[in-house]
Design a protein around this motif. Structure first.
Motif, short mmCIF file in Angstrom:
data_model
loop_
_atom_site.label_atom_id
_atom_site.label_comp_id
_atom_site.label_asym_id
_atom_site.label_seq_id
_atom_site.Cartn_x
_atom_site.Cartn_y
_atom_site.Cartn_z
N VAL A 136 -56.72 19.98 -1.64
CA VAL A 136 -57.82 19.26 -2.02
C VAL A 136 -58.91 20.38 -2.08
O VAL A 136 -59.36 20.94 -0.95
CB VAL A 136 -58.07 18.05 -0.90
CG1 VAL A 136 -59.30 17.38 -1.13
CG2 VAL A 136 -56.88 17.06 -0.76
N LEU A 137 -59.55 20.17 -3.38
CA LEU A 137 -60.54 21.33 -3.35
C LEU A 137 -62.03 20.42 -3.43
O LEU A 137 -61.85 19.50 -4.23
CB LEU A 137 -60.30 22.12 -4.61
CG LEU A 137 -59.12 22.95 -4.58
CD1 LEU A 137 -58.71 23.69 -5.99
CD2 LEU A 137 -58.66 23.49 -3.54
N GLY A 163 -70.03 18.51 -5.28
CA GLY A 163 -69.32 17.29 -4.24
C GLY A 163 -68.09 16.99 -5.14
O GLY A 163 -67.27 15.99 -4.24
N GLY A 164 -67.79 17.02 -6.20
CA GLY A 164 -66.68 16.61 -6.90
C GLY A 164 -65.32 17.29 -6.44
O GLY A 164 -65.21 18.34 -5.64
N GLU A 165 -64.35 16.47 -6.32
CA GLU A 165 -63.14 16.68 -5.82
C GLU A 165 -61.86 16.89 -6.95
O GLU A 165 -61.92 16.23 -7.89
CB GLU A 165 -62.66 15.48 -4.77
CG GLU A 165 -61.40 15.80 -3.91
CD GLU A 165 -60.98 14.76 -3.17
OE1 GLU A 165 -59.98 14.24 -3.46
OE2 GLU A 165 -61.80 14.48 -2.22
N ARG A 166 -61.06 17.72 -6.69
CA ARG A 166 -59.87 17.83 -7.65
C ARG A 166 -58.78 18.51 -6.58
O ARG A 166 -58.90 18.96 -5.62
CB ARG A 166 -60.03 18.89 -8.66
CG ARG A 166 -60.23 20.23 -8.35
CD ARG A 166 -60.47 21.13 -9.55
NE ARG A 166 -60.70 22.45 -9.34
CZ ARG A 166 -59.62 23.68 -9.67
NH1 ARG A 166 -58.63 23.19 -10.31
NH2 ARG A 166 -59.84 24.80 -9.33
N ARG A 167 -57.33 18.00 -7.19
CA ARG A 167 -56.52 18.15 -6.29
C ARG A 167 -55.23 19.12 -7.17
O ARG A 167 -55.03 18.80 -8.26
CB ARG A 167 -55.80 16.68 -5.93
CG ARG A 167 -56.38 16.19 -4.98
CD ARG A 167 -55.88 14.58 -4.61
NE ARG A 167 -56.92 13.80 -3.69
CZ ARG A 167 -56.29 13.71 -2.48
NH1 ARG A 167 -55.08 14.17 -2.11
NH2 ARG A 167 -57.07 13.31 -1.70
N VAL A 168 -54.80 20.06 -6.48
CA VAL A 168 -53.97 21.04 -6.94
C VAL A 168 -52.53 20.95 -6.33
O VAL A 168 -52.63 21.31 -5.08
CB VAL A 168 -54.92 22.28 -7.22
CG1 VAL A 168 -53.81 23.27 -7.80
CG2 VAL A 168 -55.97 22.26 -7.97
N PRO A 169 -51.57 20.99 -7.10
CA PRO A 169 -50.43 21.63 -6.08
C PRO A 169 -50.46 22.76 -5.54
O PRO A 169 -50.90 23.74 -5.87
CB PRO A 169 -49.18 21.48 -7.13
CG PRO A 169 -49.76 20.78 -8.32
CD PRO A 169 -51.13 21.03 -8.30
N ALA A 170 -50.09 22.79 -4.24
CA ALA A 170 -49.96 24.02 -3.15
C ALA A 170 -49.49 25.16 -3.85
O ALA A 170 -49.63 26.28 -3.87
CB ALA A 170 -49.58 23.58 -2.00
N ALA A 171 -48.13 24.82 -4.60
CA ALA A 171 -47.45 25.95 -5.41
C ALA A 171 -48.12 26.39 -6.47
O ALA A 171 -47.62 27.75 -6.75
CB ALA A 171 -46.17 25.28 -5.93
N ASP A 172 -49.16 25.89 -6.94
CA ASP A 172 -49.91 26.57 -8.13
C ASP A 172 -51.25 27.07 -7.47
O ASP A 172 -52.11 27.64 -8.25
CB ASP A 172 -50.21 25.26 -9.40
CG ASP A 172 -49.17 24.94 -9.92
OD1 ASP A 172 -47.96 25.65 -9.79
OD2 ASP A 172 -49.03 23.65 -10.26
N PHE A 173 -51.64 26.89 -6.22
CA PHE A 173 -53.07 27.23 -5.72
C PHE A 173 -53.28 28.88 -5.96
O PHE A 173 -54.10 29.45 -5.98
CB PHE A 173 -53.13 26.85 -4.43
CG PHE A 173 -54.54 27.31 -3.62
CD1 PHE A 173 -55.51 26.51 -4.04
CD2 PHE A 173 -54.39 28.09 -2.96
CE1 PHE A 173 -56.74 26.70 -3.45
CE2 PHE A 173 -55.83 28.71 -2.36
CZ PHE A 173 -56.90 27.91 -2.54
N VAL A 174 -52.18 29.45 -5.43
CA VAL A 174 -52.11 31.14 -5.49
C VAL A 174 -51.69 31.53 -6.88
O VAL A 174 -50.71 31.00 -7.21
CB VAL A 174 -51.51 31.84 -4.32
CG1 VAL A 174 -51.40 33.24 -4.47
CG2 VAL A 174 -51.94 31.18 -2.92
#
Length: 262
Positions: free
Chosen positions: A125-126, A131-142
């Protein structure tokens, strides 16, 4: 290491306070590990008071400021969590300061929290400066050594792990040049409820690689999937040469396939 260019620390800090030259401060074990001449101000997230772990009906939310000690204690019933925490090979002092979010944001290949959340299909959760939020799969974060999907001013707020992923059967393998050395290869296999498996390759490569098999794979299928990882993705440093990391990755992958098929 002293960050001699830092002139101010804001504590507690919020996303809207970010400006160029700022850096988000968690435990600081990675942030203070090397010179950062571009940083002039630190925004302290640890003072925000986020609960380390929040249990929901569908899983658990790990705050970015959750320390390794808090994670190991709060989720001590899950073997894969315990194994990844111990992959730090760090003293209790580090365990009580280093944070889960800091380990992800440092984006070092050997980061065991990266291995854990990628293998369990975590969701990051970013939060942006607005203040906007976006969600990214952990496998794609790095995305590479020291690089992530974070945009200017964005912070990692939490990682969500589903209850179903936490309860799946896993197989863990870790290799290093020395008994107490940094991880050179770290593989996690996961048996999926539908019958297939997933294999997550980290530490050996510059970013996580998650290989998914809808059905129990043969040895040849695992080898073929590993061949899709580009040769230049394997890390080359004092902790291991690429050819050795690649060989050990295949060796561990074969062991994991056999273990999960048992």
């Amino acid at each position: 290491m002293d960050l001699h260019t830092v002139t101010e620390v804001i504590s507690p800090a919020s996303p809207g306070q970010w400006r160029p030259g700022d850096a988000w401060l968690g435990g600081g074990t990675a942030l203070f590990g090397e010179p950062r001449p571009h940083v002039s101000r630190l925004l302290d997230l640890t003072a925000a008071g986020w609960p380390p772990l929040t249990v929901h009906d569908d899983g658990v939310e790990i705050a970015a400021t959750c320390t390794i000690a808090e994670l190991a204690e709060g989720l001590r019933g899950y073997g894969i969590v315990r194994q990844c925490c111990h992959a730090f090979l760090a003293s209790f002092k580090i365990w009580n300061v280093a944070t889960v979010g800091g380990n992800l944001c440092a984006a070092l290949p050997a980061g065991p929290m990266i291995s854990l959340v990628a293998a369990l299909d975590g969701i990051c959760v970013l939060i942006g400066p607005d203040g906007g939020e976006r969600r990214v799969p952990a496998a794609d974060f790095v995305t590479g050594e020291g690089t992530t999907v974070l945009r200017d001013g964005e912070l990692l707020r939490a990682i969500h792990l589903s209850a179903s992923m936490l309860s799946t059967r896993t197989a863990y393998r870790r290799g290093s040049l020395h008994r107490h050395g940094r991880s050179a290869v770290l593989l996690i296999g996961r048996a999926d409820p539908a019958g297939g498996i997933s294999l997550t390759v980290t530490a050996a490569t510059r970013r996580p690689h998650v290989l998914r098999f809808p059905d129990p794979p043969s040895a040849d299928e695992v080898e073929a999937a590993l061949d899709t990882i580009p040769a230049d993705q394997y890390v080359d440093d004092v902790h291991g040469r690429p050819i050795w990391r690649r060989h050990l990755t295949r060796h561990y992958a074969a062991q994991i396939r056999t273990e999960l098929a048992a």
